[in-house]
Design an enzyme around this catalytic site. Sequence first.
Site, mmCIF file in Angstrom:
data_model
loop_
_atom_site.group_PDB
_atom_site.id
_atom_site.type_symbol
_atom_site.label_atom_id
_atom_site.label_comp_id
_atom_site.label_asym_id
_atom_site.label_seq_id
_atom_site.Cartn_x
_atom_site.Cartn_y
_atom_site.Cartn_z
ATOM 1 N N VAL A 17 1.126 -1.176 0.289
ATOM 2 C CA VAL A 17 -0.384 0.312 0.120
ATOM 3 C C VAL A 17 0.838 1.895 -0.057
ATOM 4 O O VAL A 17 0.403 2.263 0.417
ATOM 5 C CB VAL A 17 -0.609 -0.285 1.432
ATOM 6 C CG1 VAL A 17 -2.013 1.079 1.269
ATOM 7 C CG2 VAL A 17 -1.493 -0.984 1.719
ATOM 8 N N ALA A 18 2.085 1.403 -0.760
ATOM 9 C CA ALA A 18 2.509 2.039 -0.944
ATOM 10 C C ALA A 18 2.801 3.090 0.659
ATOM 11 O O ALA A 18 3.719 1.922 1.497
ATOM 12 C CB ALA A 18 2.508 3.431 -2.006
ATOM 13 N N CYS A 19 3.374 3.894 0.625
ATOM 14 C CA CYS A 19 3.576 5.117 2.256
ATOM 15 C C CYS A 19 2.673 4.345 3.023
ATOM 16 O O CYS A 19 3.092 5.117 4.540
ATOM 17 C CB CYS A 19 3.458 6.170 1.713
ATOM 18 S SG CYS A 19 4.838 6.796 0.821
ATOM 19 N N SER A 20 1.185 4.012 2.913
ATOM 20 C CA SER A 20 0.957 3.731 3.829
ATOM 21 C C SER A 20 0.926 2.204 4.147
ATOM 22 O O SER A 20 -0.082 1.531 5.047
ATOM 23 C CB SER A 20 -0.934 4.368 3.472
ATOM 24 O OG SER A 20 -0.612 5.504 4.157
ATOM 25 N N SER A 27 6.354 3.667 4.040
ATOM 26 C CA SER A 27 5.572 3.865 5.126
ATOM 27 C C SER A 27 6.695 3.338 6.147
ATOM 28 O O SER A 27 5.974 3.478 7.098
ATOM 29 C CB SER A 27 4.411 2.309 4.465
ATOM 30 O OG SER A 27 5.408 0.530 5.357
#
Length: 373
Positions: A154-157, A334
């Site tokens: 979820v990429a950065c999250s 993340s």
Amino acid sequence: MNQVVISGMGLWKPRHVVTNQELVESYNAWASRYNDEHAKEIAAGELTEKPLSSSEFIEKASGIRQRYAYVKEGILDVNRMRPHIPRRREDELSHQAEIALNSARVALDRAGKTGRDIDMVIVSCAYTERSYPAIAIEVQKELDIRGTGFDMLVACSAATFALQRAFDAIAAGSARAVLVINPELTSPQVNYTDRDSHFIFGDVSTAVVLERADTCTAPQSYEILGTRSQTVFSNNIRSNFGYVAYAQDVDPFCEENLFHQNGRSVFKEVCPMAAEHLLAQIDAVGLGVSDVRRWWLHQANINMNQLIARRLLGRDPAPEEAPIVLDEFANTASAGSIIAFCLHHEDLEPGDCGVICSFGAGYSIGSLVVRKR
Ligand code: CO8
């Protein structure tokens, strides 16, 4: 519903540091050579001149001074401009499992747990080095964990979204304890020949142990009061590298397949969304802004964090209210908010509340409200 706590956290950073100055020197050497080699086409308007980068710009625009690199060799080489990460045999431990284990062992130790106490491993990050078998299952085997392991992107999250999944599993009783790991090996996806993004990312790994409150024996632990996640589609941050590349007859390593973004738009669009998300999140658990002692925010850009904190507090934040780790680590996808949490929590008193929050590609925003026990 079971009460859920964070009982251990672990941070691992690579041995190699790449300073802004080093990156700028190699990028500028590469760009100057490109401009010399293509002088005729540039003069004829057929190609665009590569602009030069500057350390002053990088620090002022982002707050980044250096970053860690899992492998430094190759990154600064103008003939290569990417790390040289040796390929490992299939019967060897993979690179990402190795760095995941480095942080996971610290988190387990802090929680006073062994692999046998864990029922689920989630490896969640911006990229995994292969599709399958999941890195999480490799980690599971190394730590002698029973139950389930799976990867999430979820990429950065990725970290906050995985922590929410872990919270849900423990609250519902489908796992006693969950290990969430974020082995952020970002350097292979950085386009070190792109002036606008060559400085942004660093490598790191973080891990968190979550468990039922009644099994927790850790000296420091945090009750999770609430979790929230949100996504809104945007093309402003993209990486197009994927398994279909083989069938697309395009260079799988072309520029569009590496990380690229419209940074200004991201800045403008994400800051208000993140502030609104955070206000709704604390309100949902019955807290006001003044009840929150610490904001462990995503670490993409210092100006972004200050703007979000200002929207929340109505004034500039004191450094300890919204700690910054960007100067040392850069953007670690993340892992950023988890690094801030790992490094800036010990001074909190029992009863103090804080919020872990990520925001980035997708767009995606995730948060957890925690209270020290
Ligand atoms: N050196 C010197 N000058 C530069 C440089 C440079 N390196 N880069 C740009 N400039 C110039 C520009 O050309 C521009 O010049 P002009 O005014 O003449 O046009 C001027 O400086 C200003 O440029 P910008 O408007 O682009 O500068 P900003 O102040 O907006 O700063 C940032 C740029 C730092 C990129 C900023 O916009 C930012 O941080 N935005 C937020 C981005 C963000 O949060 N993105 C999230 C990315 S991470 C994520 O979501 C997950 C990805 C998963 C991991 C990926 C791993 C690889």
